[in-house]
Scaffold this motif. Structure first.
Motif, PDB file in Angstrom:
ATOM      1  N   LEU A  19       0.829  -1.203   0.000  1.00 34.97           N
ATOM      2  CA  LEU A  19       0.000   0.000   0.000  1.00 34.97           C
ATOM      3  C   LEU A  19       0.865   1.254   0.000  1.00 34.97           C
ATOM      4  O   LEU A  19       0.595   2.206  -0.737  1.00 34.97           O
ATOM      5  N   LEU A  20       1.898   1.251   0.825  1.00 38.33           N
ATOM      6  CA  LEU A  20       2.795   2.404   0.867  1.00 38.33           C
ATOM      7  C   LEU A  20       3.513   2.577  -0.468  1.00 38.33           C
ATOM      8  O   LEU A  20       3.698   3.700  -0.949  1.00 38.33           O
ATOM      9  N   TYR A  25       6.000   5.486  -1.754  1.00 39.09           N
ATOM     10  CA  TYR A  25       7.098   5.235  -0.822  1.00 39.09           C
ATOM     11  C   TYR A  25       7.949   4.079  -1.347  1.00 39.09           C
ATOM     12  O   TYR A  25       7.447   2.984  -1.570  1.00 39.09           O
ATOM     13  N   GLU A  26       9.230   4.332  -1.529  1.00 41.34           N
ATOM     14  CA  GLU A  26      10.129   3.316  -2.070  1.00 41.34           C
ATOM     15  C   GLU A  26      10.764   2.527  -0.930  1.00 41.34           C
ATOM     16  O   GLU A  26      11.842   2.865  -0.435  1.00 41.34           O
ATOM     17  N   ILE A  27      10.072   1.493  -0.530  1.00 36.16           N
ATOM     18  CA  ILE A  27      10.555   0.636   0.552  1.00 36.16           C
ATOM     19  C   ILE A  27      10.481  -0.812   0.095  1.00 36.16           C
ATOM     20  O   ILE A  27       9.660  -1.161  -0.745  1.00 36.16           O
ATOM     21  N   GLU A  36      12.977   1.440   7.646  1.00 29.44           N
ATOM     22  CA  GLU A  36      12.495   2.121   6.443  1.00 29.44           C
ATOM     23  C   GLU A  36      10.968   2.174   6.414  1.00 29.44           C
ATOM     24  O   GLU A  36      10.381   3.201   6.046  1.00 29.44           O
ATOM     25  N   THR A  37      10.340   1.079   6.798  1.00 32.97           N
ATOM     26  CA  THR A  37       8.878   1.037   6.823  1.00 32.97           C
ATOM     27  C   THR A  37       8.340   1.974   7.895  1.00 32.97           C
ATOM     28  O   THR A  37       7.355   2.695   7.671  1.00 32.97           O
ATOM     29  N   GLY A 160      11.283  -7.969  -3.762  1.00 33.46           N
ATOM     30  CA  GLY A 160      10.000  -8.137  -3.089  1.00 33.46           C
ATOM     31  C   GLY A 160       8.879  -7.355  -3.749  1.00 33.46           C
ATOM     32  O   GLY A 160       9.094  -6.367  -4.457  1.00 33.46           O
ATOM     33  N   GLY A 161       7.647  -7.808  -3.493  1.00 33.06           N
ATOM     34  CA  GLY A 161       6.467  -7.103  -3.976  1.00 33.06           C
ATOM     35  C   GLY A 161       6.460  -6.928  -5.489  1.00 33.06           C
ATOM     36  O   GLY A 161       7.008  -7.742  -6.250  1.00 33.06           O
TER      37      GLY A 161
END
Length: 275
Positions: A19-20, A25-27, A36-37, A160-161
């Motif tokens: 969602l971020l 947001y680049e995490i 970072e989160t 990830g993601g």
């Protein structure tokens, strides 16, 4: 939604990171709530007139859902109760057992927040898949693609993601030879149950591409490939008898006990048995 904060782990953290990421947001989407989160959460809270504590409870979740509209993506592609009932009848498995496996093995959902199926790209598998297609990967490996083409497993290359699609596309684009794209698609795990693309043809799909196309449609299609996989590989009988250790070893591999897959499924089964 689950209350999560610094050092939390799991599917709720992965979803938070998705969602971020959707709102800029680049995490890393690692499933671990690291610094970072936390920084991203605090920034989001400050920008949306929330208490800035870096912890994600009902208010922060509510604002995140309002900004990202996940229901617009997920509303029509999730598994329903009838899907699991139909699967249980087709494969002669207790419904509670089907629900237990679905809970433990699916990691919550089979699609990313952008509507594409979940994937994890494996560069060492890509190496093997190129060789299987008569291509010597050593002829193409260099510093520009060392994060997607390598001989041995290395976790450090995961992004990830949704960013795993960046790695997939990078691998597929190493050469215009169509075998590279096919090998890349075969080197990712797909959907709710993370079945590798190289299983496509053994599981009865005409091509790797058609398998991938099916994975883009609905979680019901993910359940279909899961069923084909456990039938083809001899895992189904262990699920039917609820021998969780043997099923987990068959499906997750010999390291299943490290993640306690068998214990998690046994516990989930007892929970659903009471429903």
């Amino acid at each position: 939604m689950q209350y999560i904060k610094l050092k939390s782990r799991g599917s709720s953290v992965s979803f938070l990171q998705e969602l971020l990421g959707k709102i800029g947001y680049e995490i890393p989407s690692s499933g671990y709530f690291g610094v970072e989160t936390e920084v991203a959460v605090k920034d989001f809270q400050g920008r949306n007139q929330l208490v800035v504590d870096g912890e994600v409870g009902i208010k922060t979740w509510t604002m995140l859902f309002d900004k990202t509209k996940p229901a617009d993506v997920f509303g029509s592609i999730f598994l329903g109760e009838q899907d699991l009932i139909d699967f249980a009848k087709r494969y002669q498995v207790d419904l509670a057992a089907v629900k237990a496996v679905n809970e433990v093995e699916s990691s919550g959902k089979g699609f990313f927040i952008d509507g594409r199926p979940k994937i994890l790209f494996e560069g060492h598998i890509f190496w093997r898949q190129l060789k299987a297609r008569g291509i010597n990967p050593e002829d193409f490996a260099n510093d520009t693609n060392q994060n997607v083409l390598y001989k041995s497993f290395n976790r450090k290359h995961y992004l990830g993601g949704t960013r795993e699609y960046e790695r997939l596309e990078q691998a597929a684009s190493i050469s215009p030879d169509p075998r590279f794209r096919e090998a890349a698609l075969a080197s990712a795990s797909w959907g709710s149950y993370q079945v590798m693309g190289f299983h496509a043809i053994p599981l009865g799909y005409p091509s790797v591409q058609q398998f991938v196309d099916e994975m883009h449609k609905h979680e019901r299609n993910h359940l279909e490939v899961f069923g084909r996989y456990i039938l083809k590989n001899g895992c189904l009988e262990h699920l039917q008898t609820k021998n969780w250790a043997k099923f987990a070893k068959c499906y997750n591999g010999p390291a299943y006990a490290t993640n306690k897959y068998d214990e998690k499924m046994a516990k989930a089964y007892l929970k659903f048995l009471k429903d």
